[in-house]
Design a protein around this motif. Structure first.
Motif, PDB file in Angstrom:
ATOM      1  N   ARG A  87     -17.778   3.203  -5.468  1.00  0.00           N
ATOM      2  CA  ARG A  87     -18.997   3.170  -4.677  1.00  0.00           C
ATOM      3  C   ARG A  87     -19.709   1.845  -4.811  1.00  0.00           C
ATOM      4  O   ARG A  87     -19.876   1.331  -5.878  1.00  0.00           O
ATOM      5  N   ASN A 114      -8.871   3.311   4.603  1.00  0.00           N
ATOM      6  CA  ASN A 114      -8.254   3.893   5.800  1.00  0.00           C
ATOM      7  C   ASN A 114      -7.535   2.867   6.666  1.00  0.00           C
ATOM      8  O   ASN A 114      -6.823   3.238   7.584  1.00  0.00           O
ATOM      9  N   THR A 148     -20.780   2.839   0.306  1.00  0.00           N
ATOM     10  CA  THR A 148     -19.728   3.342   1.197  1.00  0.00           C
ATOM     11  C   THR A 148     -18.787   2.249   1.705  1.00  0.00           C
ATOM     12  O   THR A 148     -17.924   2.528   2.545  1.00  0.00           O
ATOM     13  N   THR A 176     -12.600  10.945  -3.834  1.00  0.00           N
ATOM     14  CA  THR A 176     -13.425   9.761  -3.573  1.00  0.00           C
ATOM     15  C   THR A 176     -13.954   9.788  -2.146  1.00  0.00           C
ATOM     16  O   THR A 176     -15.127   9.477  -1.900  1.00  0.00           O
ATOM     17  N   ARG A 177     -13.116  10.190  -1.198  1.00  0.00           N
ATOM     18  CA  ARG A 177     -13.581  10.300   0.187  1.00  0.00           C
ATOM     19  C   ARG A 177     -14.692  11.346   0.304  1.00  0.00           C
ATOM     20  O   ARG A 177     -15.687  11.133   1.019  1.00  0.00           O
ATOM     21  N   ARG A 182     -22.707   9.125   2.746  1.00  0.00           N
ATOM     22  CA  ARG A 182     -23.071   8.809   4.128  1.00  0.00           C
ATOM     23  C   ARG A 182     -24.109   9.791   4.656  1.00  0.00           C
ATOM     24  O   ARG A 182     -25.054   9.403   5.353  1.00  0.00           O
ATOM     25  N   LEU A 202     -14.811   2.857   2.287  1.00  0.00           N
ATOM     26  CA  LEU A 202     -14.238   3.805   3.238  1.00  0.00           C
ATOM     27  C   LEU A 202     -13.282   3.149   4.237  1.00  0.00           C
ATOM     28  O   LEU A 202     -12.161   3.622   4.436  1.00  0.00           O
ATOM     29  N   SER A 203     -13.713   2.076   4.873  1.00  0.00           N
ATOM     30  CA  SER A 203     -12.848   1.466   5.885  1.00  0.00           C
ATOM     31  C   SER A 203     -11.619   0.831   5.253  1.00  0.00           C
ATOM     32  O   SER A 203     -10.525   0.855   5.839  1.00  0.00           O
ATOM     33  N   LEU A 211     -17.835   9.715  -1.058  1.00  0.00           N
ATOM     34  CA  LEU A 211     -18.381   8.660  -0.215  1.00  0.00           C
ATOM     35  C   LEU A 211     -18.951   9.208   1.088  1.00  0.00           C
ATOM     36  O   LEU A 211     -19.968   8.711   1.590  1.00  0.00           O
ATOM     37  N   ASN A 212     -18.330  10.228   1.634  1.00  0.00           N
ATOM     38  CA  ASN A 212     -18.870  10.812   2.864  1.00  0.00           C
ATOM     39  C   ASN A 212     -20.119  11.629   2.604  1.00  0.00           C
ATOM     40  O   ASN A 212     -21.021  11.701   3.458  1.00  0.00           O
TER      41      ASN A 212
END
Length: 367
Positions: free
Chosen positions: A7, A292, A285, A222-223, A230, A288-289, A226-227
């Motif tokens: 994070r 992915n 966050t 982790t996703r 968000r 995140l990108s 992080l979401n």
């Protein structure tokens, strides 16, 4: 490179989203009077610091100017332009430089740029989008796409300068921006030669952890985390900072590479107030990108020369070596610096940055 892979965050800055770009005032010396066409409100430009505030001394062998230009997403980037003195009216080869991840142009990239300008190249050290003096909101966020684009925007800018030979442009990417630079080289055929120094693959480390130690279940969790962040950010209207950053003090129990980062970013050796790693935090966050959207998917298709440089003792060495294995052709080279750590290639304090090799490489391949 910030050692955190989970994070990240930063606090909102007073910088306004920029929609126009301009170079220096008309009173600039003749050598600096190249211009870039701009659109929008000329008043909405970056207010750049003009005094010398680098971590390295200014060279009397180069001319220096603060400049700004827009990337393809309309974000205005701030940069330092370095030109060799006594260059006459010749069009010269040029090099765009950025990195490390979480650093600013007043640190490593500026040192690389000024040194290469002393050796006969026009160079441009730039702050990536959302960091340093460059535009973009929110502050201190990174993107595999936008930050790759930043290198191509720097190439755009260099092609507009009358003193630059637009057919002889190279790039240098340091640390996390080494991965962005290699990604740019795979996309932008105008980049004729690339030096990738002490590279991090940011998408790999954020998705898989160091040495690919993260499991799919851990990555999923982790996703989830992080979401959830968000959602909190959306409800609060603020962007949360990472809580995992370089420590304010060392206890001696930290991994060696964390101590190395601290001894660069958090001490007079390399501290700069605009650097994320010196005086801030990435957005929580940010990963995140990167998790992915893998970088380096098309590095095997890079046709132009690449010089990969890594320290023998760098904890990040496997990033550079694995990226090198993907490269094809007989114009790629991997150089391992004996005894060097990751951070030794940030500021040359240990005399490990192979500037002679860089000069030889670019003179051979930007001709």
């Amino acid at each position: 490179m910030n050692f955190i892979i989970s994070r990240r965050k930063f606090m909102h800055s007073a910088l306004t989203v920029i929609t126009a770009a301009a170079l220096a005032a008309a009173a600039a010396p003749v050598w600096a009077q190249d211009r870039v066409s701009t659109t929008g409100n000329p008043a909405m430009t970056l207010n750049l610091t003009q005094e010398w505030d680098k971590i390295f001394p200014q060279s009397n062998r180069v001319d220096h100017q603060k400049v700004q230009f827009k990337n393809r997403y309309g974000i205005t980037l701030a940069a330092d332009l370095y030109l060799p003195k006594n260059r006459g009216n010749r069009k010269l080869p040029a090099i765009a430089v950025s990195g490390p991840f979480g650093a600013v142009k007043e640190q490593s990239s500026g040192l690389y740029a000024q040194t290469m300008a002393e050796r006969g190249f026009i160079t441009l050290a730039f702050d990536p989008s959302y960091t340093g003096e460059s535009g973009g909101e929110p502050r201190n966020v990174a993107s595999p796409d936008i930050n790759t684009e930043d290198f191509s925007a720097a190439v755009d800018f260099l092609t507009t300068l009358s003193s630059v030979d637009a057919g002889r442009i190279g790039i240098i990417g340091i640390c996390g921006w080494g991965g962005m630079a290699l990604n740019a080289a795979a996309m932008d055929t105008r980049i004729k030669a690339s030096v990738i120094a002490t590279m991090y693959d940011m998408s790999r480390v954020m998705a898989n952890g160091y040495n690919d130690s993260v499991t799919p279940e851990q990555r999923y969790q982790t996703r989830v985390q992080l979401n959830a962040q968000r959602t909190e950010d959306a409800r609060s209207g603020t962007i949360a900072p990472s809580t995992n950053n370089l420590p304010e003090k060392l206890t001696g129990s930290e991994p060696k590479f964390v101590q190395d980062y601290f001894n660069f970013y958090k001490t007079p050796r390399g501290f700069h107030p605009r650097s994320v790693n010196s005086n801030g935090a990435w957005t929580a966050t940010t990963p995140l990108s990167f998790m992915n959207m893998p970088l380096l998917s098309y590095t095997a298709e890079i046709r132009n020369p690449v010089l990969m440089v890594h320290g023998e003792n760098a904890h990040s060495r496997y990033f550079g070596e694995d990226a090198f294995k993907k490269l094809t052709g007989n114009n790629k080279e991997l150089l391992i610096i004996p005894g060097a750590s990751h951070v030794d290639l940030y500021d040359n304090e240990a005399g490990k940055i192979p500037f002679d090799k860089f000069e030889q490489f670019f003179k051979a391949n930007l001709k």
